[in-house]
Design a protein around this motif. Structure first.
Motif, PDB file in Angstrom:
ATOM      1  N   GLN A 100      -6.154  81.159  79.991  1.00 26.20           N
ATOM      2  CA  GLN A 100      -5.487  81.117  81.292  1.00 26.20           C
ATOM      3  C   GLN A 100      -6.325  80.264  82.229  1.00 26.20           C
ATOM      4  O   GLN A 100      -7.488  80.586  82.480  1.00 26.20           O
ATOM      5  CB  GLN A 100      -5.323  82.542  81.838  1.00 26.20           C
ATOM      6  CG  GLN A 100      -4.667  82.607  83.192  1.00 26.20           C
ATOM      7  CD  GLN A 100      -3.314  81.899  83.206  1.00 26.20           C
ATOM      8  OE1 GLN A 100      -2.536  82.026  82.261  1.00 26.20           O
ATOM      9  NE2 GLN A 100      -3.048  81.130  84.254  1.00 26.20           N
ATOM     10  N   THR A 101      -5.790  79.170  82.718  1.00 29.05           N
ATOM     11  CA  THR A 101      -6.590  78.215  83.479  1.00 29.05           C
ATOM     12  C   THR A 101      -5.767  77.572  84.586  1.00 29.05           C
ATOM     13  O   THR A 101      -4.538  77.495  84.491  1.00 29.05           O
ATOM     14  CB  THR A 101      -7.129  77.114  82.523  1.00 29.05           C
ATOM     15  OG1 THR A 101      -7.786  76.097  83.297  1.00 29.05           O
ATOM     16  CG2 THR A 101      -6.039  76.462  81.708  1.00 29.05           C
ATOM     17  N   ASN A 102      -6.488  77.097  85.615  1.00 23.93           N
ATOM     18  CA  ASN A 102      -5.770  76.278  86.605  1.00 23.93           C
ATOM     19  C   ASN A 102      -5.659  74.844  86.123  1.00 23.93           C
ATOM     20  O   ASN A 102      -4.991  74.029  86.756  1.00 23.93           O
ATOM     21  CB  ASN A 102      -6.426  76.358  87.994  1.00 23.93           C
ATOM     22  CG  ASN A 102      -7.866  75.853  88.017  1.00 23.93           C
ATOM     23  OD1 ASN A 102      -8.202  74.873  87.364  1.00 23.93           O
ATOM     24  ND2 ASN A 102      -8.713  76.525  88.785  1.00 23.93           N
ATOM     25  N   GLY A 103      -6.331  74.503  85.043  1.00 24.57           N
ATOM     26  CA  GLY A 103      -6.149  73.232  84.353  1.00 24.57           C
ATOM     27  C   GLY A 103      -6.935  72.058  84.905  1.00 24.57           C
ATOM     28  O   GLY A 103      -7.020  71.013  84.269  1.00 24.57           O
ATOM     29  N   LEU A 104      -7.527  72.234  86.069  1.00 22.77           N
ATOM     30  CA  LEU A 104      -8.056  71.051  86.764  1.00 22.77           C
ATOM     31  C   LEU A 104      -9.221  70.388  86.033  1.00 22.77           C
ATOM     32  O   LEU A 104      -9.471  69.194  86.216  1.00 22.77           O
ATOM     33  CB  LEU A 104      -8.481  71.431  88.191  1.00 22.77           C
ATOM     34  CG  LEU A 104      -7.347  71.975  89.065  1.00 22.77           C
ATOM     35  CD1 LEU A 104      -7.850  72.294  90.453  1.00 22.77           C
ATOM     36  CD2 LEU A 104      -6.200  70.970  89.136  1.00 22.77           C
ATOM     37  N   LEU A 105      -9.933  71.141  85.202  1.00 23.22           N
ATOM     38  CA  LEU A 105     -11.097  70.571  84.515  1.00 23.22           C
ATOM     39  C   LEU A 105     -10.760  70.060  83.115  1.00 23.22           C
ATOM     40  O   LEU A 105     -11.653  69.610  82.386  1.00 23.22           O
ATOM     41  CB  LEU A 105     -12.220  71.615  84.443  1.00 23.22           C
ATOM     42  CG  LEU A 105     -12.804  72.024  85.802  1.00 23.22           C
ATOM     43  CD1 LEU A 105     -13.799  73.167  85.644  1.00 23.22           C
ATOM     44  CD2 LEU A 105     -13.475  70.824  86.466  1.00 23.22           C
ATOM     45  N   LEU A 106      -9.501  70.124  82.745  1.00 18.72           N
ATOM     46  CA  LEU A 106      -9.124  69.608  81.418  1.00 18.72           C
ATOM     47  C   LEU A 106      -9.434  68.117  81.329  1.00 18.72           C
ATOM     48  O   LEU A 106      -9.170  67.358  82.264  1.00 18.72           O
ATOM     49  CB  LEU A 106      -7.631  69.826  81.180  1.00 18.72           C
ATOM     50  CG  LEU A 106      -7.196  71.256  80.862  1.00 18.72           C
ATOM     51  CD1 LEU A 106      -5.668  71.363  80.941  1.00 18.72           C
ATOM     52  CD2 LEU A 106      -7.699  71.693  79.490  1.00 18.72           C
ATOM     53  N   ASP A 107     -10.009  67.721  80.202  1.00  7.46           N
ATOM     54  CA  ASP A 107     -10.227  66.294  79.931  1.00  7.46           C
ATOM     55  C   ASP A 107      -9.887  66.051  78.463  1.00  7.46           C
ATOM     56  O   ASP A 107      -9.439  66.969  77.751  1.00  7.46           O
ATOM     57  CB  ASP A 107     -11.661  65.875  80.275  1.00  7.46           C
ATOM     58  CG  ASP A 107     -12.705  66.653  79.476  1.00  7.46           C
ATOM     59  OD1 ASP A 107     -12.336  67.329  78.478  1.00  7.46           O
ATOM     60  OD2 ASP A 107     -13.894  66.588  79.826  1.00  7.46           O
ATOM     61  N   ASP A 108     -10.098  64.842  77.983  1.00  6.73           N
ATOM     62  CA  ASP A 108      -9.715  64.510  76.601  1.00  6.73           C
ATOM     63  C   ASP A 108     -10.410  65.432  75.596  1.00  6.73           C
ATOM     64  O   ASP A 108      -9.798  65.887  74.631  1.00  6.73           O
ATOM     65  CB  ASP A 108     -10.063  63.047  76.299  1.00  6.73           C
ATOM     66  CG  ASP A 108      -9.162  62.085  77.059  1.00  6.73           C
ATOM     67  OD1 ASP A 108      -7.971  62.401  77.240  1.00  6.73           O
ATOM     68  OD2 ASP A 108      -9.653  61.023  77.489  1.00  6.73           O
ATOM     69  N   ASP A 109     -11.696  65.691  75.808  1.00  8.51           N
ATOM     70  CA  ASP A 109     -12.440  66.519  74.844  1.00  8.51           C
ATOM     71  C   ASP A 109     -11.925  67.950  74.812  1.00  8.51           C
ATOM     72  O   ASP A 109     -11.742  68.540  73.734  1.00  8.51           O
ATOM     73  CB  ASP A 109     -13.935  66.502  75.177  1.00  8.51           C
ATOM     74  CG  ASP A 109     -14.551  65.128  74.957  1.00  8.51           C
ATOM     75  OD1 ASP A 109     -13.960  64.340  74.190  1.00  8.51           O
ATOM     76  OD2 ASP A 109     -15.602  64.848  75.565  1.00  8.51           O
ATOM     77  N   PHE A 110     -11.698  68.529  75.995  1.00  5.80           N
ATOM     78  CA  PHE A 110     -11.145  69.887  76.028  1.00  5.80           C
ATOM     79  C   PHE A 110      -9.783  69.903  75.313  1.00  5.80           C
ATOM     80  O   PHE A 110      -9.497  70.803  74.508  1.00  5.80           O
ATOM     81  CB  PHE A 110     -10.934  70.343  77.471  1.00  5.80           C
ATOM     82  CG  PHE A 110     -12.046  71.175  78.051  1.00  5.80           C
ATOM     83  CD1 PHE A 110     -12.533  72.293  77.380  1.00  5.80           C
ATOM     84  CD2 PHE A 110     -12.598  70.870  79.291  1.00  5.80           C
ATOM     85  CE1 PHE A 110     -13.544  73.083  77.927  1.00  5.80           C
ATOM     86  CE2 PHE A 110     -13.611  71.646  79.848  1.00  5.80           C
ATOM     87  CZ  PHE A 110     -14.085  72.752  79.170  1.00  5.80           C
ATOM     88  N   CYS A 111      -8.950  68.923  75.610  1.00  7.54           N
ATOM     89  CA  CYS A 111      -7.597  68.922  75.032  1.00  7.54           C
ATOM     90  C   CYS A 111      -7.658  68.841  73.508  1.00  7.54           C
ATOM     91  O   CYS A 111      -6.954  69.590  72.804  1.00  7.54           O
ATOM     92  CB  CYS A 111      -6.782  67.749  75.579  1.00  7.54           C
ATOM     93  SG  CYS A 111      -6.339  67.926  77.316  1.00  7.54           S
TER      94      CYS A 111
END
Ligand code: SF4
Ligand code: SF4
Length: 369
Positions: A98-109
């Motif tokens: 469960q996340t607000n998503g703002l820190l997602l980047d290519d590596d996380f994805c």
């Protein structure tokens, strides 16, 4: 909390206490810092695997929550997966984030796709609704940034679900909210705003008894009346299934939620679930899960359903069981009372029942000879 049948044990892990947003209605104090240590993480995972195996659960659900869990960094999640791989349980393990998503980047994805994490992004619906509540430290709304991350996830082959908090500002906008998520092409879940450790944060956004129920009824009508491809709406889909005789699947609908979930905070402090910040059960570092779930509050909650005599004659008892004890606590400081959303549940259950009855009354089409 993920939709889990009783055969799954859910561990809700909070890697960090802090958050990078400053949502107006937040039930928690998200200004803390620090990250769960490797020792706490390992202990929580080991004890969960042991408890789940001992109790005969077939699956473990790991729900990564916060604060904002991505603040822990990708290496934290890599470490968790390494530890889990070493535990080699005969249990299957599913990950929810469960996340607000703002820190997602290519590596996380890439990582979350490779390990089949199911992502729930916090998104309250149309821009003005979202941006009136979900603000950054600079006071600016986060809607555009979240949609940017939805597109990033799509480029990595991932499609998140969405969690929308319902406030007074959402009332009357059910069609619009449904169409908004339908336009994104993914299912969503609605949750009414509730007070928490800082009730003064949310008091002006709280719904009055019946308002949430009427919101759900209108949202249900928008859902079933949708012209194009429908998207899933929770908890309406779960209520529909329960009323059609398919059993109850939400923690809040069961006779007791005690025994099938545990929340662990960055310090190792254990709670019944992530929202249950007011009643600590002990610390995962010095107690087994069975001991934590034998705390006096858990014993009291195991007896709660039997004590809710005012609920027993209710026609929805078998699919409600008095609802969530935490809602009862945050709204009335009485864990053993029925859920203050009682009237709302009755409204939506009755509305769905009537819709099902109408369907059954429709004449059967004559078979083509
Ligand atoms: S306290 Fe409420 S939200 Fe938490 S696990 Fe129990 S029923 Fe679910
Ligand atoms: S709908 Fe209300 S009266 Fe009925 S079981 Fe749920 S909380 Fe109790």
């Amino acid at each position: 909390m993920p939709v889990d049948g009783p055969e799954a044990f859910t561990l809700i892990l909070e890697p960090v206490p802090g958050c990078n947003l400053r949502c107006r209605y937040c039930y928690s104090d998200c200004t803390g810092s620090g990250t769960m240590t490797r020792q706490t993480l390992r202990t929580a995972l080991e004890k969960t695997v042991r408890y789940a195996a001992d109790q005969g659960f077939r699956e473990i659900h790991l729900l990564w929550h916060g604060g904002e869990p991505l603040l822990a960094g990708l290496d934290f999640f890599r470490t968790a997966l390494e530890i889990l791989a070493g535990l080699t349980p005969d249990l299957s393990c599913r990950h929810y984030l469960q996340t607000n998503g703002l820190l997602l980047d290519d590596d996380f994805c890439d990582f979350f796709r490779d390990y089949e994490f199911q992502l729930g992004l916090s998104l309250d619906g149309p821009q003005d609704l979202h941006d009136s509540m979900r603000l950054g430290p600079d006071g600016r709304g986060s809607h555009g940034a979240v949609l940017e991350k939805v597109r990033l996830l799509a480029r990595h082959g991932m499609a998140p679900g969405f969690n929308a908090v319902i406030t007074r500002g959402s009332l009357g906008r059910e069609q619009e909210i449904y169409r908004y998520f339908q336009g994104l092409g993914r299912g969503f879940r609605v949750n009414p705003v509730t007070p928490g450790l800082s009730p003064e944060n949310s008091i002006e956004y709280l719904l009055q008894p019946g308002e949430y129920g009427r919101f759900l009824c209108r949202l249900f009508d928008a859902w079933v009346g949708a012209a194009r491809q429908r998207v899933r709406v929770s908890p309406l889909d779960l209520y529909l299934r329960a009323l059609a005789g398919g059993g109850t699947y939400e923690c809040q609908q069961r006779e007791t939620c005690v025994g099938s979930c545990l929340g662990v905070k960055p310090s190792g402090d254990a709670v019944l679930c992530n929202r249950f910040e007011t009643h600590l059960l002990g610390n995962i570092l010095d107690r087994e899960i069975g001991e934590l779930l034998a705390a006096p509050i858990c014993e009291a909650l195991r007896r709660r359903a039997g004590m809710l005599s005012a609920c027993h004659p209710c026609r929805y008892w078998s699919i409600c069981h008095g609802g969530c004890p935490l809602n009862a606590w945050v709204c009335g400081q009485d864990l053993l009372a029925k859920d203050p959303f009682c009237k709302d549940y009755q409204l939506i259950f009755n509305h769905i029942e009537r819709a099902l009855a109408d369907l059954q009354r429709e004449p059967h089409p004559r078979p083509v000879p």
